[in-house]
Design a protein around this motif. Structure first.
Motif, PDB file in Angstrom:
ATOM      1  N   TYR A  46       0.816  -1.215   0.000  1.00  0.00           N
ATOM      2  CA  TYR A  46       0.000   0.000   0.000  1.00  0.00           C
ATOM      3  C   TYR A  46       0.850   1.265   0.000  1.00  0.00           C
ATOM      4  CZ  TYR A  46      -3.959  -3.061   0.577  1.00  0.00           C
ATOM      5  OH  TYR A  46      -4.907  -4.032   0.371  1.00  0.00           O
ATOM      6  N   ASN A  47       2.107   1.155   0.412  1.00  0.00           N
ATOM      7  CA  ASN A  47       3.016   2.297   0.261  1.00  0.00           C
ATOM      8  C   ASN A  47       3.221   2.619  -1.215  1.00  0.00           C
ATOM      9  OD1 ASN A  47       4.310   3.556   2.747  1.00  0.00           O
ATOM     10  ND2 ASN A  47       4.469   1.392   3.268  1.00  0.00           N
ATOM     11  N   ILE A  48       3.455   1.581  -2.015  1.00  0.00           N
ATOM     12  CA  ILE A  48       3.668   1.810  -3.443  1.00  0.00           C
ATOM     13  C   ILE A  48       2.385   2.288  -4.114  1.00  0.00           C
ATOM     14  CG2 ILE A  48       4.168   0.638  -5.631  1.00  0.00           C
ATOM     15  CD1 ILE A  48       6.331  -0.912  -4.172  1.00  0.00           C
ATOM     16  N   GLU A  52       1.861   5.782  -6.170  1.00  0.00           N
ATOM     17  CA  GLU A  52       1.264   5.837  -7.503  1.00  0.00           C
ATOM     18  C   GLU A  52       0.056   6.764  -7.524  1.00  0.00           C
ATOM     19  OE1 GLU A  52       2.438   1.371  -9.171  1.00  0.00           O
ATOM     20  OE2 GLU A  52       0.591   1.653  -7.992  1.00  0.00           O
ATOM     21  N   ARG A  53      -0.752   6.702  -6.466  1.00  0.00           N
ATOM     22  CA  ARG A  53      -1.937   7.562  -6.390  1.00  0.00           C
ATOM     23  C   ARG A  53      -1.551   9.036  -6.388  1.00  0.00           C
ATOM     24  NH1 ARG A  53      -4.941  10.518  -3.085  1.00  0.00           N
ATOM     25  NH2 ARG A  53      -3.446  10.331  -1.374  1.00  0.00           N
ATOM     26  N   ARG A  54      -0.450   9.346  -5.691  1.00  0.00           N
ATOM     27  CA  ARG A  54       0.021  10.730  -5.609  1.00  0.00           C
ATOM     28  C   ARG A  54       0.817  11.150  -6.844  1.00  0.00           C
ATOM     29  NH1 ARG A  54       2.289  11.614   0.599  1.00  0.00           N
ATOM     30  NH2 ARG A  54       0.545  10.587   1.698  1.00  0.00           N
ATOM     31  N   LYS A  55       1.056  10.176  -7.726  1.00  0.00           N
ATOM     32  CA  LYS A  55       1.843  10.423  -8.939  1.00  0.00           C
ATOM     33  C   LYS A  55       3.267  10.901  -8.614  1.00  0.00           C
ATOM     34  CE  LYS A  55      -2.259  11.527 -11.696  1.00  0.00           C
ATOM     35  NZ  LYS A  55      -2.517  10.101 -11.877  1.00  0.00           N
ATOM     36  N   ASN A  56       3.846  10.289  -7.569  1.00  0.00           N
ATOM     37  CA  ASN A  56       5.235  10.582  -7.231  1.00  0.00           C
ATOM     38  C   ASN A  56       6.167   9.995  -8.278  1.00  0.00           C
ATOM     39  OD1 ASN A  56       4.068  10.086  -4.032  1.00  0.00           O
ATOM     40  ND2 ASN A  56       5.173  11.965  -4.511  1.00  0.00           N
ATOM     41  N   ASN A 137       9.162  15.621  -5.480  1.00  0.00           N
ATOM     42  CA  ASN A 137       8.101  14.687  -5.871  1.00  0.00           C
ATOM     43  C   ASN A 137       8.454  13.245  -5.519  1.00  0.00           C
ATOM     44  OD1 ASN A 137       5.604  13.998  -6.897  1.00  0.00           O
ATOM     45  ND2 ASN A 137       6.307  13.850  -9.019  1.00  0.00           N
ATOM     46  N   THR A 138       8.903  13.063  -4.285  1.00  0.00           N
ATOM     47  CA  THR A 138       9.332  11.753  -3.801  1.00  0.00           C
ATOM     48  C   THR A 138       8.459  11.299  -2.637  1.00  0.00           C
ATOM     49  OG1 THR A 138      11.622  12.044  -4.500  1.00  0.00           O
ATOM     50  CG2 THR A 138      11.235  10.493  -2.710  1.00  0.00           C
ATOM     51  N   PHE A 139       8.074  10.052  -2.643  1.00  0.00           N
ATOM     52  CA  PHE A 139       7.313   9.460  -1.540  1.00  0.00           C
ATOM     53  C   PHE A 139       8.301   8.745  -0.626  1.00  0.00           C
ATOM     54  CE2 PHE A 139       4.732   6.126   0.477  1.00  0.00           C
ATOM     55  CZ  PHE A 139       3.663   6.878   0.950  1.00  0.00           C
ATOM     56  N   ILE A 140       8.362   9.158   0.633  1.00  0.00           N
ATOM     57  CA  ILE A 140       9.326   8.596   1.581  1.00  0.00           C
ATOM     58  C   ILE A 140       8.660   7.509   2.424  1.00  0.00           C
ATOM     59  CG2 ILE A 140      10.819   9.065   3.554  1.00  0.00           C
ATOM     60  CD1 ILE A 140      11.374  11.808   2.425  1.00  0.00           C
TER      61      ILE A 140
END
Length: 299
Positions: A46-48, A52-56, A137-140
């Motif tokens: 669900y992290n990935i 994807e949902r946030r378009k990172n 634009n990075t998801f940590i």
């Protein structure tokens, strides 16, 4: 993606009576993937999806030189077609230092090696803001996938064993994320036994924080915590502490039960389970679940 269908159920055969009439069932999450096994897949799912949902453009996470989480992230990101960065503890290292790091690089992960002092700031708000500025634009994802998304991924273990009931469940813990996920959806009549791989009495607080963040309900969190027992006395000396006794125990379990264990996490949890059987804390006829969280990569 992140298919868990290979996580089989193993009923431990016990011709020598070692289990004293206790039925032990193992959820074999170590079989999920031949390269990256265990709960790491569940904590990434669900992290990935959220990235994807946030378009990172990329994901970024943290780990040590032999981190199961790092290599899991590298492979999962490659499968998802998203770039990834691994912040690695140890500025003296490089991608050729060991097979784990080399595999991360082979999967396309950009490895950034930092000092141990800097690594200690990995959960600091200001440090994370600096990383967001450096990598736009990075998801940590926290080390070990230890966040809400990781927790709800681990809830899904129960869906895969519907129709089976247990009096007790045993699981190893590092960040407490898997334990919190299991506890949040624990079936009625089951009690969760959490065996910490690390020294210190912080594990109850970690699990409680995960639950509170998920539900924002202190009373519900307190009620859920009543359904688990946490062991943090670290029989084997602490995280990553290995000795001949532990190696002998791993060999014994493989010989007697055809069950491979890693020395950092699952061996310590399974030892506690057998100890409770030997002491009579678990009665003959009880059905007990042991969740094999993987960890065999780099073992």
């Amino acid at each position: 993606m992140l298919d868990t269908s290979k996580s089989l159920i193993q009923v431990l055969a016990d011709p020598k009576g070692i289990l004293k009439g206790v039925e032990v069932i193992v959820k074999r999450d170590d079989l999920i993937d031949p390269v990256v096994s265990g709960n790491k897949w569940r904590k990434l799912k669900y992290n990935i999806r959220e990235a994807e949902r946030r378009k990172n453009e990329r994901i970024l996470t943290f780990g040590g030189a032999y981190s199961n989480h790092l290599i899991a992230t590298a492979k999962a990101a490659a499968m998802a077609g998203i770039r990834c960065i691994g912040i690695v503890r140890g500025e003296e290292l490089d991608e050729f230092s060991n097979p784990t790091l080399s595999s991360c690089a082979d999967f396309g992960m950009q490895l950034v090696f930092i000092s141990r002092d800097e690594y200690r700031m990995r959960n600091d708000k200001m440090y994370l803001e600096q990383l967001h500025e450096a990598y736009e634009n990075t998801f940590i994802i926290p080390e070990g996938g230890a966040n809400y998304f990781g927790m709800i991924g681990c809830q899904e273990i129960w869906k895969e064993i519907q129709g089976m009931s247990f009096s007790r469940t045993y699981v190893a813990a590092g960040t407490g994320t898997t334990a919190a996920g299991l506890l949040s959806a624990l079936p009625e009549g089951n009690h969760l036994h959490v065996v910490s791989a690390l020294k210190g009495d912080f594990m109850p607080g970690e699990i409680r924080n995960h639950l509170h963040y998920a539900f924002f309900d202190e009373e519900l969190t307190a009620d859920l915590m009543k359904n688990c027992t946490i062991y943090d006395d670290s029989v084997w000396g602490g995280y990553g502490k290995l000795d001949d006794r532990l190696t002998g125990f791993v060999d014994f379990v493989m010989k007697e039960f055809d069950l491979p264990l890693d020395k950092v996490y699952t061996a310590k949890a399974f030892f506690r389970l057998l100890q409770h059987i030997e002491e009579g804390a678990i009665q003959p006829g009880e059905k007990v679940l042991f969740i094999h969280t993987g960890g065999l990569q780099g073992n």
